[in-house]
Design a protein around this motif. Structure first.
Motif, PDB file in Angstrom:
ATOM      1  N   PRO A  71       0.838  -1.209   0.000  1.00  0.00           N
ATOM      2  CA  PRO A  71       0.000   0.000   0.000  1.00  0.00           C
ATOM      3  C   PRO A  71       0.867   1.252   0.000  1.00  0.00           C
ATOM      4  N   PRO A  72       0.604   2.182  -0.900  1.00  0.00           N
ATOM      5  CA  PRO A  72       1.433   3.393  -0.940  1.00  0.00           C
ATOM      6  C   PRO A  72       1.106   4.372   0.177  1.00  0.00           C
ATOM      7  N   LEU A  73      -0.079   4.255   0.789  1.00  0.00           N
ATOM      8  CA  LEU A  73      -0.493   5.177   1.853  1.00  0.00           C
ATOM      9  C   LEU A  73      -0.633   4.408   3.163  1.00  0.00           C
ATOM     10  N   MET A  74       0.452   3.781   3.591  1.00  0.00           N
ATOM     11  CA  MET A  74       0.410   2.958   4.788  1.00  0.00           C
ATOM     12  C   MET A  74       0.273   3.799   6.054  1.00  0.00           C
ATOM     13  N   LYS A  75       1.042   4.872   6.156  1.00  0.00           N
ATOM     14  CA  LYS A  75       1.022   5.723   7.337  1.00  0.00           C
ATOM     15  C   LYS A  75       0.212   6.987   7.063  1.00  0.00           C
ATOM     16  N   GLY A  76      -0.011   7.754   8.130  1.00  0.00           N
ATOM     17  CA  GLY A  76      -0.800   8.965   7.999  1.00  0.00           C
ATOM     18  C   GLY A  76      -0.241   9.910   6.949  1.00  0.00           C
ATOM     19  N   VAL A  77      -1.102  10.394   6.082  1.00  0.00           N
ATOM     20  CA  VAL A  77      -0.688  11.305   5.011  1.00  0.00           C
ATOM     21  C   VAL A  77      -1.453  12.607   5.171  1.00  0.00           C
ATOM     22  N   HIS A  78      -0.735  13.712   5.182  1.00  0.00           N
ATOM     23  CA  HIS A  78      -1.374  15.013   5.367  1.00  0.00           C
ATOM     24  C   HIS A  78      -1.415  15.827   4.082  1.00  0.00           C
ATOM     25  N   SER A  79      -0.784  15.292   3.028  1.00  0.00           N
ATOM     26  CA  SER A  79      -0.791  16.008   1.760  1.00  0.00           C
ATOM     27  C   SER A  79      -0.564  15.026   0.614  1.00  0.00           C
ATOM     28  N   VAL A  80      -1.291  15.241  -0.474  1.00  0.00           N
ATOM     29  CA  VAL A  80      -1.020  14.499  -1.709  1.00  0.00           C
ATOM     30  C   VAL A  80      -0.678  15.485  -2.813  1.00  0.00           C
ATOM     31  N   ALA A  81      -0.025  16.559  -2.431  1.00  0.00           N
ATOM     32  CA  ALA A  81       0.425  17.545  -3.411  1.00  0.00           C
ATOM     33  C   ALA A  81       1.456  16.922  -4.336  1.00  0.00           C
ATOM     34  N   THR A  82       1.566  17.463  -5.520  1.00  0.00           N
ATOM     35  CA  THR A  82       2.456  16.865  -6.518  1.00  0.00           C
ATOM     36  C   THR A  82       3.928  17.042  -6.194  1.00  0.00           C
ATOM     37  N   ASP A  83       4.258  17.867  -5.194  1.00  0.00           N
ATOM     38  CA  ASP A  83       5.666  17.984  -4.829  1.00  0.00           C
ATOM     39  C   ASP A  83       6.054  17.006  -3.719  1.00  0.00           C
ATOM     40  N   THR A  84       5.150  16.052  -3.415  1.00  0.00           N
ATOM     41  CA  THR A  84       5.477  14.934  -2.522  1.00  0.00           C
ATOM     42  C   THR A  84       5.528  13.656  -3.363  1.00  0.00           C
ATOM     43  N   PRO A  85       6.387  12.691  -2.984  1.00  0.00           N
ATOM     44  CA  PRO A  85       6.517  11.480  -3.807  1.00  0.00           C
ATOM     45  C   PRO A  85       5.196  10.739  -3.994  1.00  0.00           C
ATOM     46  N   LYS A  86       4.437  10.551  -2.927  1.00  0.00           N
ATOM     47  CA  LYS A  86       3.179   9.810  -3.046  1.00  0.00           C
ATOM     48  C   LYS A  86       2.119  10.626  -3.765  1.00  0.00           C
ATOM     49  N   GLY A  87       2.085  11.916  -3.487  1.00  0.00           N
ATOM     50  CA  GLY A  87       1.126  12.767  -4.179  1.00  0.00           C
ATOM     51  C   GLY A  87       1.371  12.795  -5.671  1.00  0.00           C
ATOM     52  N   ARG A  88       2.643  12.826  -6.060  1.00  0.00           N
ATOM     53  CA  ARG A  88       2.983  12.824  -7.486  1.00  0.00           C
ATOM     54  C   ARG A  88       2.449  11.575  -8.174  1.00  0.00           C
ATOM     55  N   LEU A  89       2.629  10.420  -7.533  1.00  0.00           N
ATOM     56  CA  LEU A  89       2.151   9.172  -8.128  1.00  0.00           C
ATOM     57  C   LEU A  89       0.630   9.169  -8.262  1.00  0.00           C
ATOM     58  N   LEU A  90      -0.066   9.588  -7.204  1.00  0.00           N
ATOM     59  CA  LEU A  90      -1.530   9.575  -7.228  1.00  0.00           C
ATOM     60  C   LEU A  90      -2.078  10.533  -8.283  1.00  0.00           C
ATOM     61  N   HIS A  91      -1.509  11.728  -8.377  1.00  0.00           N
ATOM     62  CA  HIS A  91      -1.982  12.687  -9.376  1.00  0.00           C
ATOM     63  C   HIS A  91      -1.796  12.141 -10.787  1.00  0.00           C
ATOM     64  N   ARG A  92      -0.656  11.516 -11.026  1.00  0.00           N
ATOM     65  CA  ARG A  92      -0.394  10.988 -12.369  1.00  0.00           C
ATOM     66  C   ARG A  92      -1.369   9.858 -12.709  1.00  0.00           C
TER      67      ARG A  92
END
Length: 389
Positions: A71-92
């Motif tokens: 799971p890419p969001l295993m721990k608490g996530v406070h941002s999925v902005a594109t300048d974060t590694p996980k946010g970049r993947l989700l946006h794409r």
């Protein structure tokens, strides 16, 4: 116009059947990460990890769904902005119309699952779980159905995961009897007429299922039964630890066809798993015989003591640490073989792709990009004496 392709909701229902979320460890975060449930799914890519390279591969393949193990969001996530590694993947993925789903420890414990795929890759028959799920409590279902509706009912509940017991599948028991009922006002009886008493030759069928898939089995009974209101009962059986019908749980215990040395078994593992810079290493006497193998894909140091209690000669897992292994061997073993986390779990990808192709009718392929993070190795092998000048 309908395309005949399943929706994301239908595909995720199949995945939840195969890898029940209730089997996931309490700390895990499995299931749908992103995606529109009504979206049609034609192409699926399966991978261990959702990395930038894997997302590139999935989008280039025109995937409507990326199924991953971790799971890419295993721990608490406070941002999925594109300048974060996980946010970049989700946006794409979202911009590319590709959903994301994770099956992690639920896929580890399921049958078949990650550990079955690992065992089969090594040429072993997957045995009992190393750490069985729960306390062995099972549901015993009792359903009555007209004689000509029995096969459709059983097909439906078996597809939902019922009828499995200690390695056997499609298990049921049935006896004949007579069903009696009077349809009331507002009903739409399959057999008989409103207000008139009816007698029908029926079959009483019984089968077992794990409690964690009770809702799925209930839906399967309703979907597979010809009656408007099927008669069903659920009896709770306490079968004892490890005696559950699914035989689910972490790890597997396997027996070799014939004994081999630890060195030979280590070579077998290295030859069957995909190559990584991490490689495969073992701790123990290279010439010691191996007959019983315990294995657990991914990071399995928490089950070292369980492998000892199972009477294993060797325990295959990943991410083992110096002090943990040293103390484990001092406590009496068993010997251990340590392989790359990614390599141990990669065989599951083909299993999951085949499952989706068969049950969902989609095009499912495996992303064979190596997502093991280690890229360079040097200086492996030999004793100190080998390096003396």
């Amino acid at each position: 116009m309908t395309t005949g392709r399943p929706t994301l909701a239908e595909v995720t229902a199949i995945l939840d059947q195969a890898y029940p979320p209730a089997l996931a460890e309490s700390w895990d975060r499995v299931g749908l990460v992103a995606g529109e449930p009504d979206a049609e799914i034609g192409t699926v890519v399966v991978a261990v990890d959702a990395t930038d390279a894997v997302v590139d591969h999935a989008l280039a393949a025109g995937a409507d769904l990326l199924l991953v193990h971790h799971p890419p969001l295993m721990k608490g996530v406070h941002s999925v902005a594109t300048d974060t590694p996980k946010g970049r993947l989700l946006h794409r993925l979202i911009a590319g119309g590709c959903a994301l789903f994770a099956a992690h420890t639920n896929a580890d414990s399921a049958r078949p699952g990650v550990n079955d795929a690992l065992a089969e890759t090594l040429g072993l028959t997957p045995g009992a779980p190393l750490a069985p799920t729960g306390d062995g409590t099972v549901d015993r279902w009792v359903v009555t159905v007209p004689e000509d509706g029995l096969d459709a009912l059983l097909d439906s509940v078996f597809a939902a995961g019922a009828g499995r017991m200690s390695g056997y599948t499609e298990c049921s028991f049935s006896v004949t009897g007579t069903g009696r009922f009077r349809p009331g006002d507002g009903t739409d009886p399959t057999i008989g007429a409103v207000g008139e008493p009816e007698e029908v030759a029926e079959i009483r069928v019984e089968f077992v299922a794990p409690p964690e898939i009770r809702s799925a089995v209930r839906r399967a009974v309703i979907d597979g039964h010809p009656y408007e209101v099927p008669a069903m009962d659920i009896l709770i059986n306490h079968a004892g630890p490890g005696a559950g019908p699914e035989d689910t749980g972490l790890g597997r215990i396997c027996e070799l066809d014939g004994p081999m040395t630890l060195a030979a078994f280590t070579d077998l593992v290295a030859g069957r798993l995909p190559a990584t810079e991490w490689g495969v290493r073992a701790a123990g006497d290279p010439e010691a015989p191996v007959r019983r193998v315990a294995l657990c894909g991914g990071a399995g140091d928490s089950l070292l003591g369980t492998a000892r209690a199972a009477g294993a000669d060797v325990y295959l897992t990943g991410d083992l640490r110096h002090h943990v292994v040293d103390e484990h061997l001092r406590l009496g073993g068993p010997m251990v073989v340590d392989a790359a986390h990614w390599a141990l779990e990669f065989p599951w990808c083909a299993q999951a792709a085949e499952l989706l192709a068969e049950r969902a009718g989609v095009t499912a392929t495996v992303c064979d990009l190596r997502t093991d993070p280690w890229t360079v190795s040097a200086g492996a092998g030999g004793s100190l004496g080998d390096h003396e000048g």
